[in-house]
Scaffold this motif. Structure first.
Motif, PDB file in Angstrom:
ATOM      1  N   THR A   5       0.837  -1.199   0.000  1.00 51.19           N
ATOM      2  CA  THR A   5       0.000   0.000   0.000  1.00 51.19           C
ATOM      3  C   THR A   5       0.867   1.242   0.000  1.00 51.19           C
ATOM      4  N   GLN A   6       0.438   2.219  -0.791  1.00 51.22           N
ATOM      5  CA  GLN A   6       1.160   3.468  -0.895  1.00 51.22           C
ATOM      6  C   GLN A   6       0.211   4.623  -0.600  1.00 51.22           C
ATOM      7  N   SER A   7       0.772   5.651   0.009  1.00 51.24           N
ATOM      8  CA  SER A   7      -0.024   6.852   0.257  1.00 51.24           C
ATOM      9  C   SER A   7       0.870   8.082   0.126  1.00 51.24           C
ATOM     10  N   PRO A   8       0.309   9.220  -0.289  1.00 49.74           N
ATOM     11  CA  PRO A   8      -1.057   9.332  -0.807  1.00 49.74           C
ATOM     12  C   PRO A   8      -1.131   8.811  -2.244  1.00 49.74           C
ATOM     13  N   THR A   9      -2.323   8.770  -2.788  1.00 52.80           N
ATOM     14  CA  THR A   9      -2.497   8.341  -4.177  1.00 52.80           C
ATOM     15  C   THR A   9      -2.027   9.434  -5.128  1.00 52.80           C
ATOM     16  N   HIS A  10      -2.390  10.644  -4.789  1.00 59.34           N
ATOM     17  CA  HIS A  10      -1.986  11.803  -5.578  1.00 59.34           C
ATOM     18  C   HIS A  10      -1.398  12.854  -4.656  1.00 59.34           C
ATOM     19  N   GLN A  18       9.018  20.185  -0.433  1.00 57.61           N
ATOM     20  CA  GLN A  18       9.422  18.812  -0.176  1.00 57.61           C
ATOM     21  C   GLN A  18       8.195  17.907  -0.268  1.00 57.61           C
ATOM     22  N   ALA A  19       8.421  16.685  -0.748  1.00 59.43           N
ATOM     23  CA  ALA A  19       7.341  15.694  -0.813  1.00 59.43           C
ATOM     24  C   ALA A  19       7.749  14.459  -0.025  1.00 59.43           C
ATOM     25  N   THR A  20       6.775  13.885   0.685  1.00 61.38           N
ATOM     26  CA  THR A  20       7.006  12.648   1.425  1.00 61.38           C
ATOM     27  C   THR A  20       6.004  11.610   0.965  1.00 61.38           C
ATOM     28  N   LEU A  21       6.510  10.484   0.507  1.00 60.17           N
ATOM     29  CA  LEU A  21       5.677   9.401   0.018  1.00 60.17           C
ATOM     30  C   LEU A  21       5.882   8.201   0.935  1.00 60.17           C
ATOM     31  N   ARG A  22       4.812   7.455   1.172  1.00 60.19           N
ATOM     32  CA  ARG A  22       4.876   6.355   2.114  1.00 60.19           C
ATOM     33  C   ARG A  22       4.504   5.022   1.482  1.00 60.19           C
ATOM     34  N   ALA A  87       5.992  12.584 -11.648  1.00 65.97           N
ATOM     35  CA  ALA A  87       6.069  11.191 -12.095  1.00 65.97           C
ATOM     36  C   ALA A  87       5.181  10.328 -11.218  1.00 65.97           C
ATOM     37  N   LEU A  88       5.054   9.082 -11.633  1.00 67.58           N
ATOM     38  CA  LEU A  88       4.424   8.068 -10.788  1.00 67.58           C
ATOM     39  C   LEU A  88       5.543   7.383 -10.011  1.00 67.58           C
ATOM     40  N   TYR A  89       5.429   7.377  -8.691  1.00 65.20           N
ATOM     41  CA  TYR A  89       6.431   6.739  -7.854  1.00 65.20           C
ATOM     42  C   TYR A  89       5.850   5.417  -7.343  1.00 65.20           C
ATOM     43  N   LEU A  90       6.543   4.354  -7.682  1.00 66.52           N
ATOM     44  CA  LEU A  90       6.073   3.022  -7.345  1.00 66.52           C
ATOM     45  C   LEU A  90       6.953   2.401  -6.275  1.00 66.52           C
ATOM     46  N   CYS A  91       6.313   1.764  -5.340  1.00 69.75           N
ATOM     47  CA  CYS A  91       7.006   1.036  -4.288  1.00 69.75           C
ATOM     48  C   CYS A  91       6.756  -0.445  -4.514  1.00 69.75           C
ATOM     49  N   ALA A  92       7.750  -1.250  -4.231  1.00 73.63           N
ATOM     50  CA  ALA A  92       7.605  -2.700  -4.349  1.00 73.63           C
ATOM     51  C   ALA A  92       8.238  -3.349  -3.130  1.00 73.63           C
ATOM     52  N   SER A  93       7.743  -4.537  -2.800  1.00 77.34           N
ATOM     53  CA  SER A  93       8.370  -5.268  -1.702  1.00 77.34           C
ATOM     54  C   SER A  93       8.633  -6.704  -2.130  1.00 77.34           C
ATOM     55  N   SER A  94       9.602  -7.300  -1.502  1.00 74.86           N
ATOM     56  CA  SER A  94       9.887  -8.706  -1.745  1.00 74.86           C
ATOM     57  C   SER A  94      10.587  -9.274  -0.523  1.00 74.86           C
ATOM     58  N   LEU A  95      10.662 -10.587  -0.508  1.00 70.66           N
ATOM     59  CA  LEU A  95      11.355 -11.273   0.565  1.00 70.66           C
ATOM     60  C   LEU A  95      12.739 -11.616   0.064  1.00 70.66           C
ATOM     61  N   LEU A  96      13.746 -11.249   0.779  1.00 73.02           N
ATOM     62  CA  LEU A  96      15.106 -11.493   0.325  1.00 73.02           C
ATOM     63  C   LEU A  96      15.867 -12.255   1.392  1.00 73.02           C
ATOM     64  N   GLU A 104       9.812 -12.740  -6.933  1.00 73.39           N
ATOM     65  CA  GLU A 104       9.213 -11.610  -7.616  1.00 73.39           C
ATOM     66  C   GLU A 104       8.985 -10.453  -6.659  1.00 73.39           C
ATOM     67  N   ALA A 105       8.889  -9.277  -7.226  1.00 76.38           N
ATOM     68  CA  ALA A 105       8.559  -8.083  -6.473  1.00 76.38           C
ATOM     69  C   ALA A 105       7.076  -7.797  -6.644  1.00 76.38           C
ATOM     70  N   PHE A 106       6.447  -7.348  -5.583  1.00 74.01           N
ATOM     71  CA  PHE A 106       5.029  -6.991  -5.614  1.00 74.01           C
ATOM     72  C   PHE A 106       4.927  -5.479  -5.495  1.00 74.01           C
ATOM     73  N   PHE A 107       4.205  -4.889  -6.415  1.00 71.72           N
ATOM     74  CA  PHE A 107       4.142  -3.439  -6.493  1.00 71.72           C
ATOM     75  C   PHE A 107       2.851  -2.887  -5.911  1.00 71.72           C
ATOM     76  N   GLY A 108       2.957  -1.678  -5.364  1.00 72.59           N
ATOM     77  CA  GLY A 108       1.783  -0.927  -4.969  1.00 72.59           C
ATOM     78  C   GLY A 108       1.200  -0.191  -6.161  1.00 72.59           C
ATOM     79  N   GLN A 109       0.132   0.556  -5.918  1.00 71.98           N
ATOM     80  CA  GLN A 109      -0.558   1.282  -6.991  1.00 71.98           C
ATOM     81  C   GLN A 109       0.114   2.612  -7.331  1.00 71.98           C
ATOM     82  N   GLY A 110       1.061   3.011  -6.512  1.00 72.00           N
ATOM     83  CA  GLY A 110       1.817   4.201  -6.850  1.00 72.00           C
ATOM     84  C   GLY A 110       1.274   5.489  -6.270  1.00 72.00           C
ATOM     85  N   THR A 111       2.141   6.465  -6.199  1.00 73.58           N
ATOM     86  CA  THR A 111       1.773   7.839  -5.844  1.00 73.58           C
ATOM     87  C   THR A 111       2.103   8.709  -7.049  1.00 73.58           C
TER      88      THR A 111
END
Lengths: 116, 110
Positions: A5-10, A18-22, A87-96, A104-111
């Motif tokens: 999950t990513q926030s905010p959407t927009h 400054q911008a902070t994306l989570r 831009a669209l900023y995408l976050c992904a997570s994986s187990l390493l 594989e990496a799993f992506f959020g919907q982006g900010t």
């Protein structure tokens, strides 16, 4: 099970701010990756955090920074915003782990960040 | 900068036809992954093929990997309108620090 999950959407910011994306990773995933998808530049690797440490960094200026918290969630900070940071900023997570090099990496919907 | 190229850049086909997308890359890899993106939102993982594998199937998807030519292809059989999306290949050498191709825009007409 909740996905990434990513926030905010927009997010709309003014140049110089400054911008902070989570990002919250999938439960159990320790690695978080950030990617930027800007028009005309494609998907580019920004940052990789694992177990709270920065593991690798893409070819971006120092005003792009971030951190990973003890619960593995992550924050991307962009300082002194420029118009080109839109831009669209995408976050992904994986187990390493040693035994999961190829996972594989799993992506959020982006900010979607717009700098005006 | 992008590691590789994908072709075609755009592909338009009729529902029921097969769609083939190709991807080339430049350096050695641990694995190659294919993703789908709908309407500029998040990426959906489709398939991962390891560097020691040559072919992999998942439902209507078939991926091949030729490490000697540093290329991969994604075949979607019996395409549906819902397959309309952008498709990206991405290579990984360590972890999921992925290097993406430019993508192929697929349009499936019903």
């Amino acid at each position: 099970e909740a996905g990434v999950t990513q926030s905010p959407t927009h997010l709309i910011k003014t140049r110089g701010q400054q911008a902070t994306l989570r990002c919250s990773p999938i439960s159990g995933h320790t690695s978080v990756y950030w990617y930027q998808q800007a028009l005309g530049l494609g998907l580019q690797f920004l940052l990789w955090y694992d177990e709270g440490e920065e593991r690798n960094r893409g070819n971006f200026p120092p005003r792009f920074s971030g951190r990973q918290f003890p619960n593995y969630s992550s924050e991307l900070n962009v300082n002194a915003l420029e118009l080109e940071d839109s831009a669209l900023y995408l976050c992904a997570s994986s187990l390493l782990t040693q035994s999961t090099v190829n996972t594989e990496a799993f992506f959020g919907q982006g900010t979607r960040l717009t700098v005006v | 900068s992008q590691q590789g190229e994908e072709d075609p850049q755009a592909l338009s086909i009729q529902e029921g036809e097969n769609a083939t997308m190709n991807c080339s890359y430049k350096t050695s890899i641990n694995n190659l992954q294919w993703y789908r993106q709908n309407s500029g939102r998040g990426l959906v993982h489709l398939i991962l093929i390891r560097s020691n594998e040559r072919e992999k199937h998942s439902g209507r998807l078939r991926v091949t990997l030729d490490t000697s030519k540093k290329s991969s292809s994604l075949l979607i059989t019996a395409s549906r309108a819902a397959d309309t999306a952008s498709y990206f290949c991405a290579t990984a050498k360590y972890g999921n620090k992925l290097v993406f191709g430019a993508g192929t825009i697929l349009r499936v007409k019903s």
